[in-house]
Scaffold this active site. Structure first.
Site, mmCIF file in Angstrom:
data_model
loop_
_atom_site.group_PDB
_atom_site.id
_atom_site.type_symbol
_atom_site.label_atom_id
_atom_site.label_comp_id
_atom_site.label_asym_id
_atom_site.label_seq_id
_atom_site.Cartn_x
_atom_site.Cartn_y
_atom_site.Cartn_z
ATOM 1 N N GLU A 6 8.978 15.933 15.989
ATOM 2 C CA GLU A 6 9.328 15.894 14.568
ATOM 3 C C GLU A 6 8.445 16.866 13.780
ATOM 4 O OE1 GLU A 6 8.293 12.427 12.216
ATOM 5 O OE2 GLU A 6 10.253 12.460 11.262
ATOM 6 N N CYS B 64 13.132 11.543 6.548
ATOM 7 C CA CYS B 64 13.337 11.162 7.952
ATOM 8 C C CYS B 64 14.797 11.335 8.363
ATOM 9 C CB CYS B 64 12.861 9.737 8.184
ATOM 10 S SG CYS B 64 13.570 8.570 7.031
ATOM 11 N N LYS C 240 0.843 -1.196 0.000
ATOM 12 C CA LYS C 240 0.000 0.000 0.000
ATOM 13 C C LYS C 240 0.879 1.247 0.000
ATOM 14 C CE LYS C 240 -2.010 2.724 3.068
ATOM 15 N NZ LYS C 240 -2.171 3.905 2.213
ATOM 16 N N GLU D 220 10.130 1.616 10.402
ATOM 17 C CA GLU D 220 11.055 2.729 10.173
ATOM 18 C C GLU D 220 10.242 3.996 10.386
ATOM 19 O OE1 GLU D 220 13.037 5.480 9.472
ATOM 20 O OE2 GLU D 220 12.721 5.187 7.329
#
Ligand code: TXE
Length: 480
Positions: A384, A282, A173, A248
């Site tokens: 973040e 990231c 996906k 991750e």
């Protein structure tokens, strides 16, 4: 308007619901295509197709599977221009970047794992005269791959390629924000003659399609890249069926610059590591720590170079910073800038939405932003942001740099700049990050273990690590 399709059992099909979601071009703010709003039934069909294809695919020799992957790699390279434009239209990133990084890297993922599987070996443990143990590694069966919007085809193929190489069949996906290149990959796989059911791609919302993949009892493992909060949900859901997961997740990466660094290179790289892909990687550095003796000099040069970055139409070759992926994300990033001001930060440049005239006047642009004078513990320095926003602080000596760098719930990547090799080793070993780059950034070798510590994830991807993740080890002990 263009409608993307699911790729199930070798065919391009609409969702069983026949519903669609809007797909935006973030540089113009316009809906330019539609993607299937798939549901559990579509995932059921995809899993059934993958299960049906598994015996034959897993029974092929590694060399035969390798040939399919290399063929797909070549087809991705041949479609580079179309794929790069699709990636830029979906994400808002500069077209030159899609051409230079995303698409070549997607092809490299197929090529790399196509070769890696032919070199994959297992261990044996011999006790002379007593017993021989050998480890057999076989594919798991049907596996799930769920990927994010920031590096769409690059991260999608980083999961799908090793899963297929190892002999699994896949239900994958892509992010609902960036379905275009995965949809083109379906066509590539059909043309490359990949047997039906080996790879199935189901488009749609994370809470429906992603959740159904993770819940499914026939899916033996899930490789996920995305936000930490979603990763936690995936881990909780996967626990119910004892599914293997590779997660991750996010990062809040420090860039640590010592006085003895190659100053020009460190500044230039800090600009790159902060703002490449609009800061939506990231691995981007979002907390810069500079040793006190060069702090003022660094600020002057860094802000000058950041100010000079051209923000605008991703199709323009001079543009360095494109649009953010969505209006929602643009607002989130701007809210963090407002929060930084409340927390006492000083905006040294940027700090606002960027208005781009012409075709992109309704696009989701944010100026590259540099913020100073914030305490390390504040939310701006701990959460973040995932956009073109970076904070700068000074430090005194290696011990303080290490403690500031480690003061984070994340642990994905750190970046050190120094000419003292001994210190580089010492500092690297004390930093709690899965990846440490010394005097470079984003230099990738696909054989190395890739992944984070703490809230940045679980497990490692890359090279044989990926192939181990996608296989089950069985020990066979023979008495001699
Ligand atoms: O990602 P999500 P979002 C960070 C970044 C960003 C934040 C949220 O800080 O602002 O995460 O981004 C699917 N079960 N990163 O919300 O939701 C979803 O459809 C299974 C860091 O866009 O994590 C998509 O395919 N799957 C990051 C994928 O998960 C689910 C990259 C990632 O989406 C699901 C992206 C569920 N319940 C964002 N819910 C990085 N580390 O590179 C959603 N998904």
């Amino acid at each position: 308007m263009k409608k993307f399709a699911n790729y199930i059992d070798g065919k391009l099909v609409p969702s069983t619901s026949k519903d669609y979601l809007d797909n935006y071009n973030p540089a113009t703010g316009e809906v330019y295509s539609l993607l299937p709003d798939s549901c559990q039934e579509d995932v059921e069909e995809a899993v059934a197709a993958a299960k049906g294809a598994f015996p034959k695919w897993s029974g092929l020799s590694p060399e035969d599977r390798s040939q399919y992957l290399i063929k797909i790699a070549e087809a991705v390279e041949q479609s580079q221009a179309e794929l790069a434009l699709a990636e830029t239209t979906d994400t808002g990133k500069p077209l030159w970047l899609s051409n230079a990084m995303d698409i070549p890297r997607a092809a490299a993922n197929f090529r790399f794992f196509g070769h890696a599987i032919t070199q994959f070996a297992s261990e044996s443990h011999l006790v002379d005269g007593v017993a021989l143990n050998y480890t057999r590694r076989g594919p798991l069966g049907v596996v799930g791959c769920i990927s994010p919007w920031n590096l769409p085809l690059y991260l999608f193929t980083w999961k799908v390629a090793p899963a297929l190489a190892a002999g699994n069949t896949v239900v994958a996906k892509p992010s609902e924000l960036t379905p275009h290149t995965a949809s083109l990959l379906s066509e590539i796989c059909i043309k490359a003659g990949l047997p039906p059911g080996v790879l199935n791609i189901v488009h749609g919302a994370g809470g429906k399609v992603g959740q159904s993949i993770v819940q499914h009892h026939e899916v033996k493992a899930v490789s996920f890249t995305g936000g930490t909060a979603t990763g936690r949900k995936v881990a909780l859901t996967a626990a119910e069926t004892f599914k293997r997961t590779s997660l991750e997740l996010g990062g809040k990466n420090p860039t640590i610059i010592f006085e003895d660094c190659d100053f020009d290179l460190a500044v230039e790289s800090a600009v790159r590591s902060s703002f490449t892909n609009q800061g939506e990687i990231c691995l981007c550095g979002s907390r810069i720590y500079v040793e006190e003796g060069i702090y003022e000099k660094f600020l002057g040069e860094f802000v000058k170079q950041v100010d000079a970055l051209k923000v605008g139409d991703p199709l323009d070759g001079d543009v360095k910073v494109g649009a953010l992926v969505s209006q929602h994300h643009q607002q989130k990033v701007l809210q963090y800038v407002a929060l930084a001001k409340q927390e006492g930060g000083h905006i040294l440049c940027g700090g606002d939405r960027q208005v781009v005239v012409g075709r992109c006047e309704r696009g989701y642009f944010v100026q590259p932003t540099v913020i100073a004078d914030l305490p390390n513990s504040c939310r701006t320095n701990q959460e973040e942001i995932f956009g073109p926003v970076v904070t700068v602080q000074s430090f005194k000596g290696a011990d303080q740099a290490i403690s500031l760098g480690n003061e984070s719930s994340y642990g994905l990547a750190a970046n050190i700049w120094t000419s003292d090799l001994k210190m580089a080793h010492n500092v690297s070993h004390k930093l709690h990050f899965g990846i440490v780059w010394v005097n470079t950034w984003l230099l990738r070798d696909l054989r190395t273990p890739f992944g984070g510590m703490k809230n940045s994830g679980l497990g490692r991807e890359g090279g044989f690590e990926s192939l181990r993740f996608f296989t089950e080890a069985q020990n066979i002990c023979i008495k001699l």
